[in-house]
Design an enzyme around this catalytic site. Structure first.
Site, PDB file in Angstrom:
ATOM      1  N   HIS A 307      52.397  51.853 -73.696  1.00  0.00           N
ATOM      2  CA  HIS A 307      51.682  50.440 -74.109  1.00  0.00           C
ATOM      3  C   HIS A 307      51.506  50.086 -72.774  1.00  0.00           C
ATOM      4  O   HIS A 307      51.878  50.134 -71.926  1.00  0.00           O
ATOM      5  CB  HIS A 307      52.684  49.557 -74.759  1.00  0.00           C
ATOM      6  CG  HIS A 307      52.020  48.490 -75.500  1.00  0.00           C
ATOM      7  ND1 HIS A 307      51.471  47.351 -74.917  1.00  0.00           N
ATOM      8  CD2 HIS A 307      51.846  48.374 -76.430  1.00  0.00           C
ATOM      9  CE1 HIS A 307      51.076  46.576 -75.655  1.00  0.00           C
ATOM     10  NE2 HIS A 307      51.064  47.190 -76.947  1.00  0.00           N
ATOM     11  N   ASP A 364      54.758  51.462 -83.577  1.00  0.00           N
ATOM     12  CA  ASP A 364      53.829  52.499 -84.332  1.00  0.00           C
ATOM     13  C   ASP A 364      54.577  53.657 -84.662  1.00  0.00           C
ATOM     14  O   ASP A 364      54.421  54.441 -85.525  1.00  0.00           O
ATOM     15  CB  ASP A 364      52.691  52.713 -83.664  1.00  0.00           C
ATOM     16  CG  ASP A 364      51.638  51.633 -83.742  1.00  0.00           C
ATOM     17  OD1 ASP A 364      51.517  51.114 -84.739  1.00  0.00           O
ATOM     18  OD2 ASP A 364      50.950  51.489 -82.508  1.00  0.00           O
TER      19      ASP A 364
HETATM   20  N1  ACO Z   1      52.030  60.608 -73.835  1.00  0.00           N
HETATM   21  C1  ACO Z   1      52.091  61.273 -72.798  1.00  0.00           C
HETATM   22  N2  ACO Z   1      51.544  60.684 -71.549  1.00  0.00           N
HETATM   23  C2  ACO Z   1      51.415  59.350 -71.816  1.00  0.00           C
HETATM   24  C3  ACO Z   1      51.339  58.600 -72.874  1.00  0.00           C
HETATM   25  C4  ACO Z   1      51.680  59.155 -74.015  1.00  0.00           C
HETATM   26  N3  ACO Z   1      51.767  58.762 -75.200  1.00  0.00           N
HETATM   27  N4  ACO Z   1      50.885  57.383 -72.706  1.00  0.00           N
HETATM   28  C5  ACO Z   1      50.510  57.438 -71.341  1.00  0.00           C
HETATM   29  N5  ACO Z   1      50.826  58.405 -70.837  1.00  0.00           N
HETATM   30  C6  ACO Z   1      50.677  58.798 -69.367  1.00  0.00           C
HETATM   31  C7  ACO Z   1      49.223  59.123 -68.920  1.00  0.00           C
HETATM   32  O1  ACO Z   1      48.896  60.305 -68.977  1.00  0.00           O
HETATM   33  C8  ACO Z   1      49.254  58.493 -67.457  1.00  0.00           C
HETATM   34  O2  ACO Z   1      49.775  59.554 -66.859  1.00  0.00           O
HETATM   35  P1  ACO Z   1      49.233  59.525 -65.102  1.00  0.00           P
HETATM   36  O3  ACO Z   1      49.624  58.640 -64.519  1.00  0.00           O
HETATM   37  O4  ACO Z   1      49.926  60.888 -64.861  1.00  0.00           O
HETATM   38  O5  ACO Z   1      47.837  60.010 -65.515  1.00  0.00           O
HETATM   39  C9  ACO Z   1      50.164  57.143 -67.548  1.00  0.00           C
HETATM   40  O6  ACO Z   1      51.084  57.609 -68.519  1.00  0.00           O
HETATM   41  C10 ACO Z   1      49.643  55.892 -67.619  1.00  0.00           C
HETATM   42  O7  ACO Z   1      48.833  56.037 -68.903  1.00  0.00           O
HETATM   43  P2  ACO Z   1      47.501  55.132 -69.160  1.00  0.00           P
HETATM   44  O8  ACO Z   1      46.695  55.695 -70.260  1.00  0.00           O
HETATM   45  O9  ACO Z   1      46.954  55.041 -67.768  1.00  0.00           O
HETATM   46  O10 ACO Z   1      48.012  53.847 -69.713  1.00  0.00           O
HETATM   47  P3  ACO Z   1      47.313  52.851 -70.658  1.00  0.00           P
HETATM   48  O11 ACO Z   1      48.025  51.384 -70.399  1.00  0.00           O
HETATM   49  O12 ACO Z   1      45.697  53.022 -70.192  1.00  0.00           O
HETATM   50  O13 ACO Z   1      47.353  53.380 -72.100  1.00  0.00           O
HETATM   51  C11 ACO Z   1      48.091  53.535 -74.106  1.00  0.00           C
HETATM   52  C12 ACO Z   1      48.236  52.862 -72.847  1.00  0.00           C
HETATM   53  C13 ACO Z   1      46.597  53.905 -74.530  1.00  0.00           C
HETATM   54  C14 ACO Z   1      48.858  52.780 -75.376  1.00  0.00           C
HETATM   55  C15 ACO Z   1      48.650  55.085 -74.028  1.00  0.00           C
HETATM   56  O14 ACO Z   1      50.052  54.940 -73.717  1.00  0.00           O
HETATM   57  C16 ACO Z   1      48.606  55.935 -75.081  1.00  0.00           C
HETATM   58  O15 ACO Z   1      47.612  56.825 -75.228  1.00  0.00           O
HETATM   59  N6  ACO Z   1      49.779  56.150 -75.984  1.00  0.00           N
HETATM   60  C17 ACO Z   1      49.510  56.933 -77.267  1.00  0.00           C
HETATM   61  C18 ACO Z   1      48.735  56.051 -78.267  1.00  0.00           C
HETATM   62  C19 ACO Z   1      49.444  55.107 -79.026  1.00  0.00           C
HETATM   63  O16 ACO Z   1      50.504  55.336 -79.302  1.00  0.00           O
HETATM   64  N7  ACO Z   1      48.710  54.016 -79.211  1.00  0.00           N
HETATM   65  C20 ACO Z   1      49.368  52.962 -79.662  1.00  0.00           C
HETATM   66  C21 ACO Z   1      49.751  51.532 -78.943  1.00  0.00           C
HETATM   67  S1  ACO Z   1      50.279  50.279 -79.408  1.00  0.00           S
HETATM   68  C22 ACO Z   1      48.978  49.530 -80.246  1.00  0.00           C
HETATM   69  O17 ACO Z   1      47.709  49.689 -79.849  1.00  0.00           O
HETATM   70  C23 ACO Z   1      49.266  49.125 -81.677  1.00  0.00           C
END
Ligand code: ACO
Length: 430
Positions: A307, A364
Site C-alpha cells: 500500500h 482487499d
Molecule cells: N507484490 C510484489 N511486489 C510488490 C508489491 C506486491 N503486491 N507491491 C509493491 N511491490 C514492490 C514493487 O515491485 C517495488 O519493488 P522495487 O522497490 O524493488 O522496485 C516496491 O515494492 C514498491 O512498490 P511500488 O509499486 O513503488 O509502491 P506504490 O506505493 O507505488 O504501490 C500498490 C502501491 C500499487 C498498492 C502496490 O503495492 C501494488 O501493486 N499492490 C498490489 C495491488 C493491490 O493489492 N492494490 C490494492 C491497494 S489497496 C487499495 O487501493 C484499496
C-alpha cells in the site's frame, strides 16, 4: 509564529516556505507560491509526497497502522458496525443522535427507487458487461434526472443528493447483478436496513420466500463501514479533481467508480480471489508465486499486498482476518482459499523481500473470502467496495467545495518533448 523552511535554488534564488502542522503533528511545506515567486515547480509522480488539500475526514498513520474516521478509531466503529451511522459521521463531521440517525436513515430509504425509465438502460448492456461499467454509467445518468444538482450549486441540495446517491447506488448495483444472471429486478423495501435491503434485492426471487441471515447482514455492515473512507486515495482524488471543475456530484462519483475499478486500487479485491483460485487449481504450492512476485522481470504482484500509505498492517485487514474466521465458522463454510491466503500471508511476512519493502496485506486480501461466503459473485466484489465508499466520496466532494482555498485541479508538467520545429507538408515527408 509560522515555522519556515528555506529553499535554495541552483540559480542563486532562495525562498522561505511556510511549514504547516496538522492536528496529529504531521508537517507539510506550503509551496503554493513557489512558481509565482521562483518560476520553479515541483515534480512528484503519483503524488507520493504531495498533499492536495487540508482535510478533517479521515486520518491514517501508515507507519503505525492507524485509521480513524473523524477522530474515531476504525476498531471502535467496527465493534457494532452501522454503515448509515458512519455515513452520517463522514458527511456531517459528528456522530448523529438518535433522531438525526433515524431521519438520515429514513431519507436514504425514501430515495431507494430509481426512475422507472432507468430500468430500460440495463437492456442496452450485454449480459456479460462488468457491473462496474453499468454502475458508473447509471450513476452519471442520475444527473439527467436531478438537474438541480448541476455544478457547485448542488452544494445547496447536497443533503438530498447524498441520500439519493447512497440509496440508489445499492438498487443499481443489485439490478446490475440481476441483469447479469438474467433474473427479474427486485425492488427496494424501505422497512429493511441498508444492508438487509441490498441483500434482499440481490438474492430474493419472486418464486420463493427469502430468509435474511442476520449474520450475513452484520458482516456486510462491517465491510461497508471498513470501506467508507480512506483519505486522498486514487478514487477520492478523482472525485475531488472532477468536482473541482464544478461538475455535479453524480458525475464526480461516477468518475470515482471508474478510478476504483483498476486492479491496483479497488479492483484488487477481485484480483486477490482470482490469484488464490489460480494457486488452488495449480496445486503445486505457494512458493512458486512468492518467487514470481519477487522477480523484477515478472509483472506478477501478490495482489492484496502493499500500500502506498501503510508500511505496517492495514488495521482493516486485521479486523477482516478475524471476521473471516467468525463468519466462515458461523456459516459452516470451509473455504480452501482462506487456508491458501493464511499460508501466503505467513510466508510473505517472513520473507526479506516483503519485509524490506514493508509490504503487508491490505483489506482487499480478506474481503473477497468474506464476499464469497456471503454469496456475492466475483465480478461484484469491486461494486461492494463502491457501496461502502460512496459516503466517503460525498464527504470529500463536500469538504472540497466548502474549502475557500480550493481551486480547479490543474497540475503542471515538466515538458521534455521536441523544442520548436517547422511543420513539414505531407508531400515533403520521407
Ligand atoms: N507484490 C510484489 N511486489 C510488490 C508489491 C506486491 N503486491 N507491491 C509493491 N511491490 C514492490 C514493487 O515491485 C517495488 O519493488 P522495487 O522497490 O524493488 O522496485 C516496491 O515494492 C514498491 O512498490 P511500488 O509499486 O513503488 O509502491 P506504490 O506505493 O507505488 O504501490 C500498490 C502501491 C500499487 C498498492 C502496490 O503495492 C501494488 O501493486 N499492490 C498490489 C495491488 C493491490 O493489492 N492494490 C490494492 C491497494 S489497496 C487499495 O487501493 C484499496
Amino acid at each position: 509564529m509560522t515555522e519556515m523552511a528555506k529553499l535554495s535554488l541552483p540559480d542563486g534564488k532562495s525562498m522561505e516556505l511556510p511549514v504547516l502542522t496538522g492536528s496529529e503533528n504531521e508537517k507539510a511545506i506550503d509551496i503554493s507560491d513557489l512558481r509565482k515567486k521562483t518560476g520553479y515547480i515541483t515534480l512528484d509522480p503519483g503524488f507520493a509526497n504531495t498533499g492536495v488539500c487540508e482535510s478533517k475526514i479521515s486520518y491514517i498513520d501508515g507507519e503505525h497502522g492507524i485509521l480513524r474516521y473523524r477522530g474515531f478509531p476504525i476498531e471502535e466503529l467496527a465493534e457494532n458496525p452501522s454503515f448509515v451511522e458512519v455515513a452520517y459521521l463522514l458527511i456531517n463531521g459528528e456522530l448523529p443522535n438518535k433522531m438525526q440517525l433515524e431521519n438520515f436513515a429514513d431519507r436514504i430509504s425514501l430515495h431507494s427507487m430509481i426512475h422507472e425509465d432507468m430500468r430500460h438502460f440495463f437492456e442496452g448492456f450485454s449480459q456479460n458487461s462488468h457491473p462496474m461499467v453499468i454502475l458508473s454509467a447509471m450513476i452519471s445518468s442520475l444527473s439527467a434526472y436531478y438537474s438541480e444538482a448541476s455544478g457547485k450549486a448542488s452544494m445547496e441540495d447536497l443533503e438530498i443528493n447524498s441520500a439519493r446517491l447512497i440509496a440508489k447506488i445499492s438498487t443499481i448495483a443489485a439490478f446490475s447483478y440481476k441483469k447479469s444472471v438474467g433474473q427479474p429486478f427486485v425492488y427496494p423495501r424501505d422497512e429493511l436496513s441498508y444492508s438487509a435491503n441490498f441483500l434482499n434485492m440481490m438474492f430474493s426471487v419472486p418464486a420463493e420466500p427469502f430468509e435474511l441471515d442476520p449474520e450475513i447482514e452484520r458482516s456486510l455492515e462491517l465491510l461497508l463501514v471498513l470501506h467508507a473512507d480512506h483519505e486522498q486515495n486514487c478514487s477520492a482524488s478523482t472525485v475531488r479533481v472532477v468536482g473541482s471543475s464544478e461538475a455535479n456530484v453524480y458525475a464526480s462519483v461516477a468518475s470515482g467508480i471508474l478510478a476504483l475499478w483498476g486492479p491496483l486500487h479497488g479492483g484488487a479485491n477481485q484480483q486477490v480471489v482470482q490469484m488464490l483460485q489460480k494457486i488452488h487449481m495449480d496445486g503445486t504450492g505457494i512458493s512458486k508465486y512468492i518467487e514470481k512476485a519477487k522477480n523484477q522481470y515478472s509483472n506478477f504482484r501478490l495482489m492484496g499486498f502493499g500500500h502506498r500509505v501503510y508500511k505496517n498492517f492495514d488495521p482493516r485487514a486485521k479486523i477482516l482476518k478475524n471476521e473471516c474466521d467468525r463468519i466462515l465458522s458461523k456459516l459452516g463454510i470451509n473455504d480452501p482459499l482462506l487456508d491458501i491466503a493464511l499460508e501466503l500471508e505467513e510466508i510473505a511476512l517472513s520473507d526479506d523481500y516483503f519485509i524490506e519493502r514493508k509490504l503487508y496485506p491490505t483489506l482487499d486480501f480478506y474481503t473477497g473470502i468474506i464476499y464469497r461466503a456471503l454469496g456475492i459473485p466475483l465480478n461484484m466484489f469491486t461494486v461492494m467496495f463502491v457501496l461502502g465508499r460512496v459516503p466517503g466520496w460525498i464527504a470529500q466532494w463536500k469538504e472540497m467545495h466548502e474549502d475557500a482555498k480550493q481551486k480547479i485541479a490543474r497540475p503542471r508538467q515538466l515538458y521534455t518533448g521536441q523544442t520548436k520545429r517547422k511543420y513539414v507538408p505531407i508531400a515533403e515527408r520521407v
